[in-house]
Design an enzyme around this catalytic site. Sequence first.
Site, PDB file in Angstrom:
ATOM      1  N   GLU A 292      39.605  -5.181  52.470  1.00  0.00           N
ATOM      2  CA  GLU A 292      40.682  -4.279  52.886  1.00  0.00           C
ATOM      3  C   GLU A 292      42.000  -5.031  53.030  1.00  0.00           C
ATOM      4  O   GLU A 292      42.051  -6.263  52.967  1.00  0.00           O
ATOM      5  CB  GLU A 292      40.283  -3.582  54.192  1.00  0.00           C
ATOM      6  CG  GLU A 292      39.041  -2.715  53.985  1.00  0.00           C
ATOM      7  CD  GLU A 292      38.655  -1.906  55.207  1.00  0.00           C
ATOM      8  OE1 GLU A 292      39.194  -2.145  56.309  1.00  0.00           O
ATOM      9  OE2 GLU A 292      37.785  -1.026  55.049  1.00  0.00           O
TER      10      GLU A 292
ATOM     11  N   GLU B   8      31.701  -2.485  45.357  1.00  0.00           N
ATOM     12  CA  GLU B   8      31.225  -2.354  43.974  1.00  0.00           C
ATOM     13  C   GLU B   8      32.224  -2.996  43.004  1.00  0.00           C
ATOM     14  O   GLU B   8      31.839  -3.608  42.004  1.00  0.00           O
ATOM     15  CB  GLU B   8      31.043  -0.874  43.600  1.00  0.00           C
ATOM     16  CG  GLU B   8      29.951  -0.168  44.380  1.00  0.00           C
ATOM     17  CD  GLU B   8      30.453   0.459  45.684  1.00  0.00           C
ATOM     18  OE1 GLU B   8      31.380  -0.086  46.312  1.00  0.00           O
ATOM     19  OE2 GLU B   8      29.881   1.490  46.064  1.00  0.00           O
TER      20      GLU B   8
ATOM     21  N   CYS C 253      34.746   3.951  41.646  1.00  0.00           N
ATOM     22  CA  CYS C 253      33.695   2.952  41.374  1.00  0.00           C
ATOM     23  C   CYS C 253      32.613   3.524  40.461  1.00  0.00           C
ATOM     24  O   CYS C 253      32.034   2.787  39.660  1.00  0.00           O
ATOM     25  CB  CYS C 253      33.102   2.431  42.681  1.00  0.00           C
ATOM     26  SG  CYS C 253      34.201   1.268  43.527  1.00  0.00           S
TER      27      CYS C 253
HETATM   28  N1  THU Z   1      33.710   1.390  50.477  1.00  0.00           N
HETATM   29  C1  THU Z   1      33.023   0.558  49.636  1.00  0.00           C
HETATM   30  O1  THU Z   1      33.237  -0.652  49.622  1.00  0.00           O
HETATM   31  N2  THU Z   1      32.089   1.119  48.829  1.00  0.00           N
HETATM   32  C2  THU Z   1      31.710   2.431  48.838  1.00  0.00           C
HETATM   33  O2  THU Z   1      30.801   2.815  48.116  1.00  0.00           O
HETATM   34  C3  THU Z   1      32.429   3.365  49.714  1.00  0.00           C
HETATM   35  C4  THU Z   1      33.531   2.807  50.532  1.00  0.00           C
HETATM   36  C5  THU Z   1      34.675   0.772  51.399  1.00  0.00           C
HETATM   37  C6  THU Z   1      36.136   1.009  51.122  1.00  0.00           C
HETATM   38  C7  THU Z   1      36.741   0.770  52.502  1.00  0.00           C
HETATM   39  O3  THU Z   1      36.960  -0.631  52.674  1.00  0.00           O
HETATM   40  C8  THU Z   1      35.657   1.207  53.474  1.00  0.00           C
HETATM   41  O4  THU Z   1      34.456   1.254  52.712  1.00  0.00           O
HETATM   42  C9  THU Z   1      35.904   2.549  54.116  1.00  0.00           C
HETATM   43  O5  THU Z   1      36.177   3.519  53.170  1.00  0.00           O
END
Ligand code: THU
Length: 133
Positions: free
Chosen positions: A45, A56, A91
Amino acid sequence: MSALEELFAAASAARARAHAPYSRFQVGAAIRCDDGLVHAGCNVENASYPEGWCAETTALGRMISEGGSRTIIEVLVMADGERLCTPCGGCRQRLSEFASPDTQVHIAGHEGLRKSFTLGELLPASFEFGDGS
Ligand code: THU
């Protein structure tokens, strides 16, 4: 260790390294290619929220940059929370670049496997570039 346990362990280790101070939602993803190699990643983030990216996407970047096969045979995504952490729309499209509709996408929590989908179930009628010839 079974193939699925190996994916789970890789996703779990990556998840523990997530940079998720804003959502506090840590995600790990692991990809297995048809040469047997496993590539894992976590979400990263950013203070400027839209600049972050998903686990992913990190795993896909590692798959491409580390070399080896780029044909994905299964993916495992791991996160906590009550809901299934299925890949976001972007993704799903990124995975489809290197996978097929029957590629398995496993969704797990810390306790283990929760549900398995095919990529075709998650992304029906996916976009493909070109005129089909
Ligand atoms: N996120 C992922 O890394 N993969 C997913 O399949 C869904 C969401 C992350 C993005 C963000 O950093 C956090 O989860 C909250 O949305």
